[in-house]
Enzyme design. Structure first.
Site, PDB file in Angstrom:
ATOM      1  N   CYS A 147      45.874  76.991  40.771  1.00  0.00           N
ATOM      2  CA  CYS A 147      45.667  77.804  41.971  1.00  0.00           C
ATOM      3  C   CYS A 147      45.420  79.253  41.570  1.00  0.00           C
ATOM      4  CB  CYS A 147      46.881  77.701  42.874  1.00  0.00           C
ATOM      5  SG  CYS A 147      48.401  78.033  41.997  1.00  0.00           S
ATOM      6  N   GLU A 185      52.231  77.002  50.169  1.00  0.00           N
ATOM      7  CA  GLU A 185      51.652  77.657  48.986  1.00  0.00           C
ATOM      8  C   GLU A 185      50.291  77.006  48.791  1.00  0.00           C
ATOM      9  OE1 GLU A 185      53.410  80.073  47.827  1.00  0.00           O
ATOM     10  OE2 GLU A 185      55.486  79.566  48.285  1.00  0.00           O
TER      11      GLU A 185
HETATM   12  P1  NAP Z   1      46.063  68.429  48.139  1.00  0.00           P
HETATM   13  O1  NAP Z   1      44.969  67.451  48.040  1.00  0.00           O
HETATM   14  O2  NAP Z   1      46.092  69.355  49.286  1.00  0.00           O
HETATM   15  O3  NAP Z   1      47.408  67.564  48.105  1.00  0.00           O
HETATM   16  C1  NAP Z   1      48.671  68.173  48.031  1.00  0.00           C
HETATM   17  C2  NAP Z   1      49.728  67.181  48.460  1.00  0.00           C
HETATM   18  O4  NAP Z   1      49.572  66.879  49.847  1.00  0.00           O
HETATM   19  C3  NAP Z   1      49.670  65.839  47.751  1.00  0.00           C
HETATM   20  O5  NAP Z   1      50.979  65.391  47.521  1.00  0.00           O
HETATM   21  C4  NAP Z   1      48.972  64.961  48.768  1.00  0.00           C
HETATM   22  O6  NAP Z   1      49.231  63.592  48.581  1.00  0.00           O
HETATM   23  C5  NAP Z   1      49.590  65.480  50.036  1.00  0.00           C
HETATM   24  N1  NAP Z   1      48.874  65.182  51.272  1.00  0.00           N
HETATM   25  C6  NAP Z   1      47.568  64.922  51.466  1.00  0.00           C
HETATM   26  N2  NAP Z   1      47.303  64.706  52.770  1.00  0.00           N
HETATM   27  C7  NAP Z   1      48.478  64.850  53.419  1.00  0.00           C
HETATM   28  C8  NAP Z   1      48.872  64.748  54.784  1.00  0.00           C
HETATM   29  N3  NAP Z   1      47.998  64.467  55.747  1.00  0.00           N
HETATM   30  N4  NAP Z   1      50.164  64.959  55.085  1.00  0.00           N
HETATM   31  C9  NAP Z   1      51.067  65.260  54.137  1.00  0.00           C
HETATM   32  N5  NAP Z   1      50.762  65.352  52.834  1.00  0.00           N
HETATM   33  C10 NAP Z   1      49.481  65.153  52.484  1.00  0.00           C
HETATM   34  O7  NAP Z   1      46.142  69.330  46.829  1.00  0.00           O
HETATM   35  P2  NAP Z   1      45.988  68.904  45.308  1.00  0.00           P
HETATM   36  O8  NAP Z   1      44.594  68.499  45.055  1.00  0.00           O
HETATM   37  O9  NAP Z   1      47.076  67.978  44.911  1.00  0.00           O
HETATM   38  O10 NAP Z   1      46.292  70.303  44.611  1.00  0.00           O
HETATM   39  C11 NAP Z   1      45.340  71.286  44.463  1.00  0.00           C
HETATM   40  C12 NAP Z   1      45.477  72.370  45.497  1.00  0.00           C
HETATM   41  O11 NAP Z   1      46.786  72.922  45.468  1.00  0.00           O
HETATM   42  C13 NAP Z   1      44.556  73.553  45.240  1.00  0.00           C
HETATM   43  O12 NAP Z   1      44.015  74.004  46.456  1.00  0.00           O
HETATM   44  C14 NAP Z   1      45.478  74.588  44.653  1.00  0.00           C
HETATM   45  O13 NAP Z   1      45.023  75.911  44.776  1.00  0.00           O
HETATM   46  C15 NAP Z   1      46.728  74.341  45.413  1.00  0.00           C
HETATM   47  N6  NAP Z   1      47.883  74.861  44.717  1.00  0.00           N
HETATM   48  C16 NAP Z   1      48.517  75.972  45.199  1.00  0.00           C
HETATM   49  C17 NAP Z   1      49.588  76.522  44.515  1.00  0.00           C
HETATM   50  C18 NAP Z   1      50.319  77.745  44.986  1.00  0.00           C
HETATM   51  O14 NAP Z   1      51.409  78.005  44.506  1.00  0.00           O
HETATM   52  N7  NAP Z   1      49.778  78.510  45.907  1.00  0.00           N
HETATM   53  C19 NAP Z   1      50.003  75.928  43.337  1.00  0.00           C
HETATM   54  C20 NAP Z   1      49.338  74.786  42.885  1.00  0.00           C
HETATM   55  C21 NAP Z   1      48.291  74.259  43.575  1.00  0.00           C
HETATM   56  P3  NAP Z   1      48.132  62.609  47.874  1.00  0.00           P
HETATM   57  O15 NAP Z   1      47.968  63.077  46.483  1.00  0.00           O
HETATM   58  O16 NAP Z   1      48.765  61.291  47.970  1.00  0.00           O
HETATM   59  O17 NAP Z   1      46.873  62.762  48.675  1.00  0.00           O
END
Ligand code: NAP
Ligand code: MG
Length: 553
Positions: free
Chosen positions: A321, A287
């Protein structure tokens, strides 16, 4: 327990008891900040050598919790615990599994004010959004439980194939995969951990949860709601630490059977590719991001459009998002809507998100705060004009946290990259088009396809639903142009670069993603095979006992 039913729809007119309950919870929680929390592996608290201090984006002097910086060893321990617990859990009757998932949902509801207060302090969400995230989690979990129940555990009789002389029974059974990884983002830390977890557990998988570092505290509180529901040890494991190390170690493990990742496009796609480096394909539900358009027709009710757009552009500081980050307006109503959007945005209150009047809290962290400054500079360079906002806030409490003005941009050329890239901040660009077809083309011209909104006449609405490339769509909705989906009403998921499964969370087809199908065909001979019409047996008669034995083989 709140004593009333909270949804995003009731949020616009909440009962007074909600405010009283929330205020008390904030006061109580603030007396007790800064505790150390373990990870939870195999039912036990686990502590790492390294820790980190989780500070509030509202006021970085506030230390909310001390958390464990887990590493690859913890990843392996958590997966091993989940692996060990899987055989028994997967064979637990679905009625029992569903009961425990519902118990966890009810634990969440019992703690709703405390959890909402923690959410506001850790994420910076205003009180209604905070309570909404928590309640939505209980509803998402209950929805998966309900789907398993309504479908009687997904055990279904199939047709009988016409085998002359035999009585076939064909049964389709959906069975869990095994150990399921859940990686969640900071912005809906409760719902986007709990929704996948509820589905995975209802389906019979065991789980390893890895929250975003910025929101590890609130997800630990979520894990407690599960622990207190009484899942057997190892069924639910919760580990904390950096995505780049702990998260990557999880993704690289061959011992996982499936994963749900909610987060940014780049991290999600990397995870998808890394997850594929095995000898067979394992399911991964992604997602991802959004760049959601609100299209305004010349026939729109502009009052509803302005209310819906402002709510969706600036709820949670634009860090949804589903945020309305692009507004595309037909020329005849452009000037009017621009001036009304400016007026409505300038009325929004920015401040401490636990306070009743606040609409916008801070953005999540220093990086996002810096991004805001960089993006506004880039917009300025690119020819965009700030209708309102454009700066970070300073002075008084603003100097303690990461506060950014809600920002509306006009005149940025449609070919500028910031019409395409997700900024994930309180910045929305507004553009003018000469007709709706041109608007639709622009709306669909991005890599994403998550949510979309439309304001126009009844006869234009079908055109919008038909043409728009998005998984969640709204027409003429003042409660939110592109945001505010609720489980059971608006199942949530994206098309194109916004999601991988094509099935939305909180809907009819979601929990099935956590199971693989097994067809069970069982053939019984009809009463006596020898006497089937038209067939002569050349088998010699055998003793009754021997025949029974041979059949059993
Ligand atoms: P993010 O930076 O992509 O991080 C998401 C998760 O992935 C965090 O738990 C992060 O941990 C982890 N992560 C980072 N690098 C990783 C790796 N190499 N391997 C495994 N896990 C890893 O996203 P965010 O800033 O938290 O959230 C914002 C994003 O989420 C936006 O793009 C938003 O649109 C999207 N989003 C989508 C939806 C949907 O339903 N489509 C809903 C909500 C949010 P750390 O925090 O420890 O880095
Ligand atoms: Mg923090």
């Amino acid at each position: 327990m709140a004593g009333f039913k909270l949804t995003y729809a009731t949020m616009f007119n909440p009962p007074e008891a909600l405010h009283a309950g929330f205020d008390k919870a904030v006061t109580d929680l603030k007396k007790n900040l800064g505790k150390e929390y373990g990870m939870i592996v195999d039912g036990k608290d686990v502590f790492a050598d390294e820790k980190w201090e989780d500070r509030s984006p509202v006021n970085t002097d506030w230390i909310l919790a001390r958390l464990q910086k887990g590493n690859a060893t913890h990843a392996q321990q958590a997966i091993a615990a989940a692996r060990k617990a899987f055989p028994a859990w997967s064979r637990t009757p679905w009625q029992e599994r569903v009961k425990l998932v519902r118990k966890a949902a009810s634990n969440i509801e019992k703690r709703i004010f405390e959890l909402g207060a923690a959410m506001a302090l850790e994420v910076g969400k205003n009180r209604m959004e905070s309570l909404g995230d928590v309640q939505e989690t209980a509803d998402l979990m209950s929805y998966s439980a309900l789907m398993v129940e309504e479908n009687k555990g997904f055990i279904r009789a199939m047709g009988k194939d016409p085998l002359v002389g035999y009585d076939p029974t064909n049964t389709s059974v959906l069975r869990p995969y095994g150990v399921w990884l859940i990686v969640s983002p900071f912005n809906f830390p409760f719902a986007l951990t709990g929704g996948p977890t509820g589905a995975a557990l209802s389906a019979g998988n065991t789980v390893v949860i890895k929250p975003a570092t910025d929101t590890a505290w609130i997800v630990r509180l979520y894990a407690e709601c599960l622990r207190d529901a009484g899942f057997p040890d190892g069924v639910v494991n919760f580990i904390t630490g950096p995505g780049s190390t702990l998260g990557q170690a999880l993704v690289d493990s061959p011992e996982l059977d499936g994963a749900t990742f909610t987060g940014s496009f780049d991290v999600g796609m990397k995870m998808y590719r890394d997850f594929a480096k095995r000898n067979y394909i394992r399911p991964v539900i992604l997602e991802l991001g959004g760049k959601n358009p609100a299209i305004v027709s010349r026939n729109a009710n502009l009052g509803d459009a302005v209310t819906g757009i402002v709510r969706s552009a600036f709820g949670l500081q634009g860090q949804k998002c589903s945020a309305a980050s692009r507004v595309i307006v037909e020329e005849p109503v452009y000037d009017e809507i621009v001036s009304r959007l400016k007026e409505a945005t300038e009325k929004l209150v920015i401040g401490d998100p636990t306070e009743r009047a606040t609409y916008l809290g801070p953005v999540i962290n220093q990086n996002s705060y810096n991004d805001f400054k960089n993006f506004t500079e880039e917009i300025n360079q690119g020819g965009g004009k700030f209708l309102t906002g454009g700066h970070v806030k300073s002075g008084g409490i603003y100097d303690k946290g990461y506060f950014c003005e809600p920002t509306l941009v006009t005149d940025l050329p449609f070919d500028h990259r910031l019409w395409q890239a997700e900024m994930f901040l309180p910045i929305t660009t507004i553009g003018k088009v000469s007709n709706l077809n041109e608007g639709m083309k622009i709306a669909n011209s991005v890599n994403y396809g998550l949510t979309a909104g439309f304001y126009g006449s009844a006869s234009e609405v079908d055109w919008f639903f038909d043409k728009i490339e998005a998984g969640v769509t709204y027409a003429n909705r003042p409660q939110g142009a592109t945001t505010g989906a609720w489980p059971g009403f608006q199942p949530f998921g994206g098309w194109k670069g916004s999601g991988a499964s094509g099935k939305n969370a909180g809907g009819y087809y979601y929990v099935q993603l956590y199971m693989h199908e097994q067809i069970r065909t069982l053939i019984k001979p009809k009463a006596d095979r020898k006497s089937s019409p038209g067939k002569k047996s050349n088998r010699k008669p055998v003793k009754k006992s021997a025949s029974k034995k041979s059949r059993r083989r």
